[in-house]
Write an enzyme that holds these catalytic residues in place. Structure first.
Site: not given
Ligand SMILES: *Cc1c(COP(=O)(O)O)cnc(C)c1O
Length: 394
Positions: A190, A218, A248
Site C-alpha cells: 500500500s 489492497h 477495503k
Molecule cells: C488493512 C490491512 C490489514 C488489516 O485489515 P483490517 O480488516 O482493516 O483489520 C491487513 N493487511 C494489510 C496489508 C492491510 O492493508
C-alpha cells in the site's frame, strides 16, 4: 474522588512520559472525527467538504445504496449483533453464502471469514506455524503479519522487498533446518503500489516445499480482474494461502482466508482469533456479500481505479501505476506535510506518509484512486498538484 481521576499517579505519569517522548519525535497520533459521503466526499472535524484520495474504498462500495440496503435488511432480520462467537451461535446463515462466494472469486476449495484482516493474520499464521518452523517475510509486510509471526513462536527472517533472489538464498541455506516453511508477502504494497512477484515466489515455494501466503488487503477488487494478486500474476495454483480483508474494496469489515478444505477446517478448529471472539454483526456480513456480488457482476468496475491512477500519473509524468495506489516521493518530512496541507486547502484530502511508516528520506504523498471518483476530480487534483510544483514535469 470520582472514577475519572482514580488512575494511580504512577499510571498517569507513565502514560504522560511515554506521550512526551513520542511527541518529541513527532509521532503522537490523534483521531479526527470524519463524516464520509458518497463519491469520496468527506468532512473532517466539521470542516469543508473535501474530495478524498486517502480512503481504501477502491470501488466506492461502502456508500453504495444496494450495499447499505442489504446491511439494513440483514440487521432487521437477524439483529444488530451476532450474540456469540461463531463456534457457539454467532455463525448466522449469511456467513455460508459469503464464504462460498469468496472461495469462488479466489478459485479455492473453501474460505473462512474472521472478525477483521488483522485478526485473520494473527490467527492464520499462529495456527499453521510454530516452534521448529521458519517464516520468510518481505521486509514491508503489514503490521498484522508481524503480530501473527510473533505469536506463532516460529523463527522469522525478512527478505529485501520483492527480492526473489534473496528468498532463494535463504531457502538454499536454511530450508533443511526447519520442519515447515512459510513465505509471506502482501499481494499489493500500500505504500508503493507495487505487486509481489508471485510467479517466481510460487516456483521457489514449490521447489523447496514451502507454503506461500499472500495478504490481499489492497489486491481484492483492484487487480487480477478483482480476484487479487495471484490472478494478476497468473499464479493462482501457486498460492495455497490467500488472505484478505472485507474492509477495503468491499467497503464493509472483516477478514478472510481462502484455501483448501483441510486448511480451512483446521483454521476453524484452532485459530484463536476466530474462536475466542464474537461473530461479525449480520449487517456487516450482508454488506460484504452484496459488495462481492456487485464487484463480480459490474463490467469494468475493478479496472476503473487503476485507470484513474494512470490518468493522474500521466499528467504528472510519474511512473505508470499497476494498482490504484500512486506514491509521489518528496523526501523531506516537513515538505511532505506542507504539500498535504496545501492540497487540503485546495479541497483534496491526501495522506502525507513519513517515518516510521516509510524509510527516512522517502516521505511521500500517497494517492488512492477509487472507482467512485468522478473523472473531473482526477483532472482537478492533477492540476492542483502541478500548481504546487509536484510531479516530475515541475
Ligand atoms: C488493512 C490491512 C490489514 C488489516 O485489515 P483490517 O480488516 O482493516 O483489520 C491487513 N493487511 C494489510 C496489508 C492491510 O492493508
Amino acid at each position: 474522588m470520582n472514577q475519572k481521576d482514580s488512575a494511580p499517579n504512577s499510571l498517569n505519569a507513565f502514560a504522560l512520559k511515554k506521550l512526551k517522548v513520542l511527541e518529541a519525535k513527532n509521532q503522537r497520533r490523534v483521531l479526527h472525527s470524519t463524516t464520509r459521503c458518497s463519491e469520496m466526499r468527506l468532512s473532517v472535524d466539521g470542516g469543508p467538504t473535501l474530495v478524498s484520495f486517502t480512503d481504501n474504498d477502491y470501488l466506492g462500495l461502502s456508500t453504495h445504496p444496494e450495499v447499505i440496503r442489504a446491511s439494513v435488511e440483514a440487521t432487521e432480520k437477524y439483529g444488530a449483533g451476532a450474540g456469540a462467537s461463531r463456534l457457539v451461535t454467532g455463525s448466522h446463515p449469511l456467513y455460508d453464502a459469503l464464504e462460498a462466494k469468496l472461495a469462488e472469486v479466489k478459485g479455492t476449495e473453501d474460505a473462512v471469514v474472521f472478525g477483521s484482516g488483522y485478526l485473520a493474520n494473527v490467527g492464520i499464521i499462529s495456527t499453521l506455524m510454530g516452534v521448529g518452523d521458519l517464516i520468510i517475510a518481505d521486509e514491508l509486510v503489514h503490521n498484522s503479519i508481524h503480530t501473527g509471526m510473533q505469536l506463532s513462536k516460529a523463527k522469522v527472517t525478512s527478505f529485501r522487498h520483492n527480492d526473489t533472489q534473496h528468498v532463494a538464498d535463504i531457502l538454499e541455506k536454511e530450508r533443511n533446518q526447519y520442519r515447515n516453511v512459510m513465505i509471506v508477502v502482501d499481494g499489493v504494497y500500500s505504500m508503493d503500489g507495487d505487486i509481489a512477484p508471485l510467479q517466481k515466489l510460487g516456483q521457489l515455494a514449490k521447489e523447496h516445499n514451502a507454503w506461500l501466503m499472500t495478504d490481499d488487503a489492497h489486491a481484492l477488487g483492484t487487480v487480477g480482474g478483482g480476484r487479487g494478486s495471484a490472478h494478476a500474476c497468473d499464479a493462482a495454483g501457486l498460492v495455497p494461502l490467500q488472505m484478505g480483508t472485507l474492509s477495503k474494496s468491499l467497503g464493509a469489515y472483516g477478514g478472510y482466508l481462502a484455501a483448501s478444505k483441510p486448511v480451512i477446517d483446521l483454521i476453524k478448529t484452532r485459530a484463536r482469533s476466530l474462536i475466542y471472539t464474537t461473530g461479525l454483526p449480520p449487517g456487516t456480513v450482508a454488506a460484504a456479500l452484496k459488495a462481492l456480488e456487485i464487484m463480480t457482476s459490474t463490467p469494468g468496475l475493478t479496472e476503473r481505479p487503476t485507470a484513474l491512477a494512470r490518468r493522474f500519473a500521466s499528467i504528472l509524468a510519474l511512473p505508470e501505476p499497476v494498482t490504484p495506489l500512486v506514491p509521489l516521493i518528496i523526501g523531506e518530512e516537513a515538505a511532505t506535510m506542507e504539500a498535504a496541507t496545501k492540497l487540503t486547502d485546495a479541497g483534496f484530502k491526501v495522506a502525507g506518509i513519513r517515518p516510521p511508516t516509510v524509510p527516512a528520506g522517502t516521505s511521500r504523498l500517497r494517492f488512492c484512486f477509487s472507482a467512485s471518483h468522478r473523472d473531473e476530480d482526477v483532472e482537478e487534483l492533477a492540476k492542483a498538484c502541478l500548481a504546487l510544483g509536484l510531479g516530475s514535469k515541475a
